[in-house]
Structures are given as C-alpha cells and as structure tokens.
Design a protein around this motif. Structure first.
Motif, PDB file in Angstrom:
ATOM      1  N   GLU A 269      36.086  35.622  43.172  1.00 51.20           N
ATOM      2  CA  GLU A 269      37.064  34.963  42.311  1.00 51.20           C
ATOM      3  C   GLU A 269      38.044  35.978  41.723  1.00 51.20           C
ATOM      4  O   GLU A 269      39.242  35.688  41.582  1.00 51.20           O
ATOM      5  N   LEU A 270      37.555  37.172  41.401  1.00 43.85           N
ATOM      6  CA  LEU A 270      38.447  38.212  40.885  1.00 43.85           C
ATOM      7  C   LEU A 270      39.427  38.684  41.954  1.00 43.85           C
ATOM      8  O   LEU A 270      40.614  38.879  41.678  1.00 43.85           O
ATOM      9  N   VAL A 271      38.940  38.877  43.167  1.00 39.51           N
ATOM     10  CA  VAL A 271      39.822  39.289  44.263  1.00 39.51           C
ATOM     11  C   VAL A 271      40.880  38.223  44.518  1.00 39.51           C
ATOM     12  O   VAL A 271      42.062  38.521  44.711  1.00 39.51           O
ATOM     13  N   ALA A 272      40.455  36.951  44.509  1.00 41.13           N
ATOM     14  CA  ALA A 272      41.400  35.850  44.712  1.00 41.13           C
ATOM     15  C   ALA A 272      42.441  35.803  43.602  1.00 41.13           C
ATOM     16  O   ALA A 272      43.588  35.378  43.819  1.00 41.13           O
ATOM     17  N   ALA A 273      42.059  36.268  42.417  1.00 42.93           N
ATOM     18  CA  ALA A 273      42.983  36.288  41.276  1.00 42.93           C
ATOM     19  C   ALA A 273      43.883  37.515  41.282  1.00 42.93           C
ATOM     20  O   ALA A 273      44.723  37.670  40.398  1.00 42.93           O
ATOM     21  N   GLY A 274      43.701  38.389  42.280  1.00 50.73           N
ATOM     22  CA  GLY A 274      44.573  39.552  42.413  1.00 50.73           C
ATOM     23  C   GLY A 274      44.129  40.770  41.625  1.00 50.73           C
ATOM     24  O   GLY A 274      44.972  41.552  41.179  1.00 50.73           O
ATOM     25  N   CYS A 275      42.809  40.967  41.494  1.00 54.16           N
ATOM     26  CA  CYS A 275      42.333  42.087  40.678  1.00 54.16           C
ATOM     27  C   CYS A 275      42.535  43.440  41.352  1.00 54.16           C
ATOM     28  O   CYS A 275      42.517  44.473  40.678  1.00 54.16           O
TER      29      CYS A 275
END
Length: 285
Positions: A269-275
């Motif tokens: 979810e963090l990667v999908a949010a652009g972290c």
C-alpha cells in the motif's frame, strides 16, 4: 525456525520504516530543526539515537558511504541540532508521512495494532551486543500510537539486521564501496548511478572498486556479477539471516509469518501510494 523466513520477513517489512528517508516530510521536519536538506538530514536523523558521535562512527556504522561525504556533514550536524531534537523530528516526519500515504482508516485498523504488538515484542528481544545502531535505537522511548510503535519496532529490527549485515560483509572481505558495487551488480536495489552519487563516490573510485572485484572474480569486465560473485553475495545474505534470528525466534514461526503477512500488505500500500522514487534510484522490478 527457517532462516529464509527471517530474511523474507525483513524484506517485506523494511519499507514501512525506510520510507521516511524518501518522504518530503523528512527533509521538512529535520530542515525545521536546522539541517540542510538531503544527505545531511539522512545522516543526522539516522545517527541521532547514538548521540553526537564523530564522523568515524557514522562512517563505520553506515558502512558504504565515502568517509569524505560523512565528514562534510558530521560533526556539523550536531552543531546545528541536538540528537534529541532530531530524534523528535524524525518521529514527526514518519507520523506525517504514514498518515498522508495510508490514512487514518488503515493506521487505526486492528491489523496495524496487531503488527505493532508483534514488532515491539521482537524488537525488544533483539540482541544488541556488537550492534551499535540497533542498541541505540532500542534505547528510545516507545511512541503511543500503534502505527508509530510499528514504525519504531521495524526501525529497530532493520538496524539490527543491518548491523549483522555489515559483520557478514566484513567476513566476506567486502568493504563499504565494494559491498555497494557488488550489490548493484546483482541488479537488485540501487542503480549504480544513484548508489555512486548518493554515497559520495567518484567515477574513478567506483571504477577502481569494479577492477578490484574483477580481479577477485566477483564481477566481470563490464561490472556484472559473476557466478562466483553471486555465490559470495548469497552467502552474505544467508549469514545476515542467521545473525538476525534472535528477535524473530522470540515471535516464533507463527508470529513471524503473521507480521510478514501484514508487513507485505502495508508495504504494498505504501509503494502504491508513491513512498519510493519512481525512477533513477532502484532497478526496475
């Protein structure tokens, strides 16, 4: 416990802690504390739990930075902001970044609370002899909110594994620059251009390390990993997993598997949010 499960657990979890160093909130909060944006903030925030240590200590524990890059910012960092102030700023940055990317519904969920309890239990049992970064992080006071307990627990586990990883690299005869070059050669992790520039190595220094590894048969003339080099890197990773085992044994296989599952979900979810930066830093997955 299967040591491969330990390595898998940390690879799934570490984004939850490491994301802070890529988040704009990090430079904002540590900048407000008095530091210049970029690598100075990275050095200051990550080293702060050890106290106002000299450049030699930061270089030794961070391992793969050019010592000259470290001396550009340490001890100047401690003249600009105290370690206590930087520890507080990093916590605020992590909290802000997680709230922005995951939101209150996710962060207030039962799975985050469950993961926080597991991570705190594991981190509290981490063996810290010979592990300066893990030991200093373990001494920090625990936050109150579950998502920040999870963040700090993962940060401790990440530094614990990192301290052991350095020991494995030293045993393999891979110094800081050689470790970075050989890891980039595996095409997993940082792109060589980012690793070289961010860690402060010149083109000449990087190429010299490639030549040294080539003489050992670990990379070829083009700088790509060889079969022998892959075996050395695999041994380093296996040794790192073995050295990281103690806190995970405290959870047992079931607890480790559960924390890994939740960590995988949250990291995704963090990667999908652009972290993480989208290009120019990591090899494409």
């Amino acid at each position: 416990m299967d040591e491969k499960l330990i390595g898998q657990a940390m690879r799934q979890l570490q984004i939850f802690a490491a994301m802070v160093y890529f988040a704009p909130e990090y430079d904002e909060e540590l900048g407000a504390a008095g530091l210049a944006p970029g690598v100075m903030c990275y050095f200051g925030g990550r080293a702060a739990p050890m106290g106002a240590v000299p450049a030699s200590m930061v270089h030794a524990t961070f391992y793969n930075f050019n010592p000259e890059r470290v001396r550009e910012h340490i001890p100047r960092v401690w003249e600009l902001a105290s370690p206590v102030k930087l520890i507080e700023a990093r916590l605020v940055a992590a909290d802000r970044a997680l709230k922005r990317m995951l939101g209150p519904e996710v962060l207030g969920s039962p799975r985050v609370a469950e993961a926080a309890d597991l991570a705190r239990r594991a981190a509290s049992e981490a063996d810290t002899e010979g592990r300066p970064l893990a030991a200093s992080h373990q001494e920090l006071e625990w936050p109150e909110e579950p998502h920040m307990v999870l963040w700090q627990g993962v940060a401790i586990l990440r530094e614990h594994r990192g301290d052991g990883h350095i020991a494995a690299l030293v045993d393999a005869g891979l110094g800081g620059l050689q470790s970075m070059v050989s890891h980039s050669a595996t095409r997993a992790g940082f792109l060589p251009s980012f690793a070289q520039s961010h860690r402060g190595w010149s083109e000449e220094q990087w190429n010299t390390a490639v030549g040294e590894l080539c003489e050992r048969g670990l990379v070829d003339a083009a700088g790509d990993i060889t079969e022998r080099g892959s075996a050395v890197r695999a041994r380093v990773e296996a040794d790192t997993d073995r050295l990281a085992a103690v806190p995970w044994r405290a959870l047992g296989a079931e607890g480790t598997q559960r924390l890994t599952e939740i960590g995988c979900e949250l990291s995704g979810e963090l990667v999908a949010a652009g972290c993480l930066p989208s290009e120019g830093v990591f090899f494409p997955r």
